[in-house]
Design a protein around this motif. Structure first.
Motif, PDB file in Angstrom:
ATOM      1  N   GLN A  60       0.839  -1.181   0.000  1.00 25.25           N
ATOM      2  CA  GLN A  60       0.000   0.000   0.000  1.00 25.25           C
ATOM      3  C   GLN A  60       0.883   1.244   0.000  1.00 25.25           C
ATOM      4  OE1 GLN A  60      -0.033  -2.642   2.091  1.00 25.25           O
ATOM      5  NE2 GLN A  60      -2.069  -3.043   2.937  1.00 25.25           N
ATOM      6  N   SER A  61       0.278   2.400  -0.156  1.00 24.79           N
ATOM      7  CA  SER A  61       1.054   3.627  -0.329  1.00 24.79           C
ATOM      8  C   SER A  61       1.581   4.202   0.977  1.00 24.79           C
ATOM      9  CB  SER A  61       0.207   4.685  -1.048  1.00 24.79           C
ATOM     10  OG  SER A  61      -0.986   4.945  -0.318  1.00 24.79           O
ATOM     11  N   HIS A  62       1.065   3.757   2.132  1.00 23.73           N
ATOM     12  CA  HIS A  62       1.501   4.316   3.413  1.00 23.73           C
ATOM     13  C   HIS A  62       1.630   3.229   4.475  1.00 23.73           C
ATOM     14  CE1 HIS A  62      -0.040   7.947   1.416  1.00 23.73           C
ATOM     15  NE2 HIS A  62       0.818   8.596   2.172  1.00 23.73           N
ATOM     16  N   THR A  63       2.460   3.498   5.455  1.00 25.62           N
ATOM     17  CA  THR A  63       2.581   2.617   6.612  1.00 25.62           C
ATOM     18  C   THR A  63       2.729   3.429   7.878  1.00 25.62           C
ATOM     19  OG1 THR A  63       3.711   0.654   7.483  1.00 25.62           O
ATOM     20  CG2 THR A  63       5.102   2.414   6.641  1.00 25.62           C
ATOM     21  N   TYR A  64       2.361   2.825   8.980  1.00 20.61           N
ATOM     22  CA  TYR A  64       2.757   3.311  10.299  1.00 20.61           C
ATOM     23  C   TYR A  64       3.170   2.067  11.076  1.00 20.61           C
ATOM     24  CZ  TYR A  64       3.263   6.435  14.224  1.00 20.61           C
ATOM     25  OH  TYR A  64       3.815   7.193  15.233  1.00 20.61           O
ATOM     26  N   VAL A  65       4.448   2.004  11.416  1.00 20.47           N
ATOM     27  CA  VAL A  65       4.975   0.859  12.147  1.00 20.47           C
ATOM     28  C   VAL A  65       5.419   1.327  13.510  1.00 20.47           C
ATOM     29  CG1 VAL A  65       7.263   1.153  11.085  1.00 20.47           C
ATOM     30  CG2 VAL A  65       6.641  -1.039  12.092  1.00 20.47           C
ATOM     31  N   ALA A  66       5.086   0.538  14.525  1.00 22.57           N
ATOM     32  CA  ALA A  66       5.378   0.932  15.901  1.00 22.57           C
ATOM     33  C   ALA A  66       5.847  -0.267  16.701  1.00 22.57           C
ATOM     34  CB  ALA A  66       4.131   1.542  16.553  1.00 22.57           C
ATOM     35  N   ALA A  67       6.667   0.005  17.696  1.00 23.19           N
ATOM     36  CA  ALA A  67       7.090  -1.016  18.645  1.00 23.19           C
ATOM     37  C   ALA A  67       6.668  -0.566  20.041  1.00 23.19           C
ATOM     38  CB  ALA A  67       8.601  -1.215  18.593  1.00 23.19           C
ATOM     39  N   LEU A  68       6.161  -1.521  20.821  1.00 20.91           N
ATOM     40  CA  LEU A  68       5.697  -1.229  22.174  1.00 20.91           C
ATOM     41  C   LEU A  68       6.395  -2.155  23.158  1.00 20.91           C
ATOM     42  CD1 LEU A  68       2.991  -1.351  20.064  1.00 20.91           C
ATOM     43  CD2 LEU A  68       2.072  -0.054  21.976  1.00 20.91           C
ATOM     44  N   ASP A  69       6.572  -1.671  24.366  1.00 21.17           N
ATOM     45  CA  ASP A  69       7.150  -2.471  25.443  1.00 21.17           C
ATOM     46  C   ASP A  69       6.056  -2.901  26.409  1.00 21.17           C
ATOM     47  OD1 ASP A  69       9.778  -2.404  24.581  1.00 21.17           O
ATOM     48  OD2 ASP A  69      10.241  -0.566  25.687  1.00 21.17           O
ATOM     49  N   LEU A  70       6.111  -4.147  26.832  1.00 22.13           N
ATOM     50  CA  LEU A  70       5.171  -4.650  27.831  1.00 22.13           C
ATOM     51  C   LEU A  70       5.578  -4.153  29.218  1.00 22.13           C
ATOM     52  CD1 LEU A  70       4.896  -8.202  26.336  1.00 22.13           C
ATOM     53  CD2 LEU A  70       2.899  -6.756  26.846  1.00 22.13           C
ATOM     54  N   VAL A  71       4.610  -3.637  29.950  1.00 15.60           N
ATOM     55  CA  VAL A  71       4.883  -3.155  31.308  1.00 15.60           C
ATOM     56  C   VAL A  71       4.152  -3.986  32.356  1.00 15.60           C
ATOM     57  CG1 VAL A  71       5.405  -0.812  30.568  1.00 15.60           C
ATOM     58  CG2 VAL A  71       3.033  -1.420  31.097  1.00 15.60           C
ATOM     59  N   THR A  72       3.314  -4.913  31.916  1.00 16.21           N
ATOM     60  CA  THR A  72       2.654  -5.820  32.849  1.00 16.21           C
ATOM     61  C   THR A  72       3.553  -7.017  33.120  1.00 16.21           C
ATOM     62  OG1 THR A  72       0.683  -7.185  33.241  1.00 16.21           O
ATOM     63  CG2 THR A  72       1.484  -7.038  30.978  1.00 16.21           C
ATOM     64  N   ASP A  73       3.414  -7.603  34.302  1.00 13.35           N
ATOM     65  CA  ASP A  73       4.175  -8.820  34.609  1.00 13.35           C
ATOM     66  C   ASP A  73       3.283 -10.055  34.610  1.00 13.35           C
ATOM     67  OD1 ASP A  73       2.687  -8.359  36.862  1.00 13.35           O
ATOM     68  OD2 ASP A  73       4.378  -8.295  38.259  1.00 13.35           O
ATOM     69  N   LYS A  74       2.055  -9.901  34.096  1.00 11.33           N
ATOM     70  CA  LYS A  74       1.101 -10.995  34.121  1.00 11.33           C
ATOM     71  C   LYS A  74       0.896 -11.579  32.729  1.00 11.33           C
ATOM     72  CE  LYS A  74      -1.436  -8.977  38.022  1.00 11.33           C
ATOM     73  NZ  LYS A  74      -2.741  -8.423  38.475  1.00 11.33           N
ATOM     74  N   ARG A  75       1.094 -12.864  32.631  1.00  9.11           N
ATOM     75  CA  ARG A  75       0.895 -13.575  31.364  1.00  9.11           C
ATOM     76  C   ARG A  75      -0.541 -13.431  30.867  1.00  9.11           C
ATOM     77  NH1 ARG A  75       3.071 -19.027  29.327  1.00  9.11           N
ATOM     78  NH2 ARG A  75       1.380 -19.981  28.131  1.00  9.11           N
ATOM     79  N   ASP A  76      -1.504 -13.517  31.762  1.00 10.44           N
ATOM     80  CA  ASP A  76      -2.909 -13.407  31.370  1.00 10.44           C
ATOM     81  C   ASP A  76      -3.213 -12.049  30.755  1.00 10.44           C
ATOM     82  OD1 ASP A  76      -3.402 -15.980  32.194  1.00 10.44           O
ATOM     83  OD2 ASP A  76      -4.342 -15.413  34.103  1.00 10.44           O
ATOM     84  N   ASP A  77      -2.513 -11.008  31.219  1.00  7.45           N
ATOM     85  CA  ASP A  77      -2.712  -9.675  30.635  1.00  7.45           C
ATOM     86  C   ASP A  77      -2.254  -9.651  29.186  1.00  7.45           C
ATOM     87  OD1 ASP A  77      -3.676  -8.781  33.043  1.00  7.45           O
ATOM     88  OD2 ASP A  77      -1.870  -7.638  33.585  1.00  7.45           O
ATOM     89  N   VAL A  78      -1.157 -10.333  28.898  1.00 11.44           N
ATOM     90  CA  VAL A  78      -0.638 -10.368  27.530  1.00 11.44           C
ATOM     91  C   VAL A  78      -1.622 -11.100  26.620  1.00 11.44           C
ATOM     92  CG1 VAL A  78       1.272 -11.072  26.056  1.00 11.44           C
ATOM     93  CG2 VAL A  78       1.728 -10.314  28.403  1.00 11.44           C
ATOM     94  N   ILE A  79      -2.122 -12.234  27.081  1.00 18.00           N
ATOM     95  CA  ILE A  79      -3.092 -12.996  26.281  1.00 18.00           C
ATOM     96  C   ILE A  79      -4.352 -12.182  26.051  1.00 18.00           C
ATOM     97  CG2 ILE A  79      -4.570 -15.041  26.272  1.00 18.00           C
ATOM     98  CD1 ILE A  79      -2.363 -16.510  27.796  1.00 18.00           C
ATOM     99  N   ALA A  80      -4.832 -11.530  27.091  1.00 14.18           N
ATOM    100  CA  ALA A  80      -6.049 -10.716  26.959  1.00 14.18           C
ATOM    101  C   ALA A  80      -5.836  -9.590  25.949  1.00 14.18           C
ATOM    102  CB  ALA A  80      -6.454 -10.159  28.314  1.00 14.18           C
ATOM    103  N   LEU A  81      -4.652  -8.972  25.992  1.00  9.10           N
ATOM    104  CA  LEU A  81      -4.362  -7.890  25.057  1.00  9.10           C
ATOM    105  C   LEU A  81      -4.332  -8.401  23.622  1.00  9.10           C
ATOM    106  CD1 LEU A  81      -3.475  -4.963  24.471  1.00  9.10           C
ATOM    107  CD2 LEU A  81      -1.106  -5.727  24.802  1.00  9.10           C
TER     108      LEU A  81
END
Length: 420
Positions: A60-81
């Motif tokens: 496509q003609s445009h992109t927006y690429v981003a990287a994020l850091d996890l700040v939660t220490d709970k595995r269930d939070d990652v799955i939920a996200l």
């Protein structure tokens, strides 16, 4: 690839079913349709499928690429996200709000800044960085043993001037669309949903120059991606792009993505004579043909000599050093974009050692491959040491991600990693 017939506003607000009808389309058919003349604002790329969209999808003609850091220490939070992101991504690629509209209209489910803009061929691609598995030697979510061997920490390459704030990341979101706002909107909504679990590390907007049915040109004026393995060739994609490794079966059908932010000293480049620029690349600037040839897709002949007996394509040219024949047959799938972040003060590391206000512009190098250890890393090690282009470019950002395979309806991105 299909085309939504609903008006943009209605399409944005209602729950559509267009994606389901397109799930059976092959990559070849999607590629052909993407090149057909049609309204790019109405293009719909299916989110669910064997592979994630945005990898072999025509650019496509445009992109927006981003990287994020996890700040939660709970595995269930990652799955939920990841579950929430999967649902939202599927909705937005169909042209709907990121979340369903509430009955009471008290909570805004979406920023609504893309109302009326259409789907614009939006694709959303997710990736997992090394930090999802371990950080500072700690297994954060019980995933350390599932980290693929191919998800290596990239080495420091000759000439790197990496900025920490533009490097790394636990999770990647790449949104591509035929409208810059549609791409940014998608990342914005997903980052918003992650409040409390993730925080933004870096983000970068990019664009393409050139007609949709032609190889795009970078800011140096040369065509970028001519020698890519053909995405319509399933055998080539299996060989060079799709992951297939015994130590990480959850990555079967995924890919490994390297992202590099490459600043280009355009002021310096613009003063170079055309002939020298073509020697740097090893290609004709206007036609894109390899030196000594007539057409863009003519095969590169690394053995041809000029009238003085010297290689027609210089030994330190970009084409020669990156060519498959110079790298034990290795290939990577480039899907890069240009960027322009205005101007700022810059100190050039190559002669004439200028210190001045210059364009902050260059290339968002994005490359997909089945294994960076046999793809990007050895190729770039050679380029970093010998490429004549290095006097005009500086790598200031870097990241590597494992992009899992596509999602089936009812599941979520990366479900195999979490054993669900």
């Amino acid at each position: 690839m299909t085309y939504d017939q609903d008006p943009p506003r209605r399409r944005f607000l209602k729950a559509g079913v267009a994606a389901g009808a397109a799930l059976g389309a092959s990559n070849v058919a999607q590629a052909a349709l993407a090149r057909a003349p049609a309204d790019p604002q109405r293009a719909v790329e299916p989110f669910f499928g064997e592979h994630q969209a945005g990898i072999v999808t025509p650019q496509q003609s445009h992109t927006y690429v981003a990287a994020l850091d996890l700040v939660t220490d709970k595995r269930d939070d990652v799955i939920a996200l990841l579950r929430e992101w999967t649902d939202a991504a599927a909705r937005m690629t169909r042209g709907e709000t990121a979340k369903p509209l509430p009955a009471d209209d008290k909570v805004a489910p979406d920023s609504a800044d893309v109302l009326g803009l259409g789907t614009s061929g939006l694709t959303i691609t997710f990736g997992f960085g090394p930090g999802l598995f371990t950080r500072d030697g700690k297994d954060r979510y019980g995933l350390g043993q599932r980290r693929p061997a191919a998800l290596v920490d990239l080495p420091r390459f000759n000439g790197d001037q990496l900025i920490p704030q533009k490097t790394g990341g636990d999770l990647m979101i790449q949104a591509c669309a035929n409208d810059a706002q549609v791409a940014f909107h998608a990342v914005r909504q997903l980052a918003r949903m992650g409040y409390g679990a993730v925080q933004m590390r870096w983000g970068q907007a990019g664009f393409l120059a050139g007609a949709r049915d032609e190889t795009p040109r970078n800011l140096m004026g040369f065509k970028d991606g001519t020698n890519n393995p053909p995405t319509a060739d399933a055998s080539k994609m299996k060989e060079f792009v799709w992951a297939s490794v015994a130590d990480a079966p959850w990555m079967q059908g995924g890919t490994y993505t390297v992202v590099r932010k490459v600043r280009i000293t355009l002021e310096h480049w613009d003063q170079m004579e055309l002939g020298f620029q073509e020697q740097v690349f090893g290609r004709e600037k206007y036609s894109g043909a390899p030196l000594g040839k007539k057409r863009e897709f003519d095969p590169v002949d690394l053995d041809s000599l000029d009238h003085d007996g010297n290689p027609l394509i210089p030994e330190n040219s970009h084409v020669r050093l990156s060519n498959q024949a110079s790298n034990k047959g290795a290939q990577i799938l480039r899907r890069s974009y240009s960027y322009n972040d205005g101007t700022d003060f810059y100190i050039e590391r190559w002669p004439p050692w200028r210190q001045e206000t210059e364009y902050n512009a260059g290339l968002i190098f994005i490359a997909h491959q089945s294994d960076p250890r046999s793809g990007f890393i050895p190729i770039n090690e050679k380029l970093a040491k010998f490429d004549l282009m290095n006097q005009f470019t500086t790598h200031v950002g870097s990241a590597v991600f494992a992009c899992p395979p596509g999602v089936r309806q009812g599941s979520f991105i990366g479900a195999g990693l979490f054993g669900t």
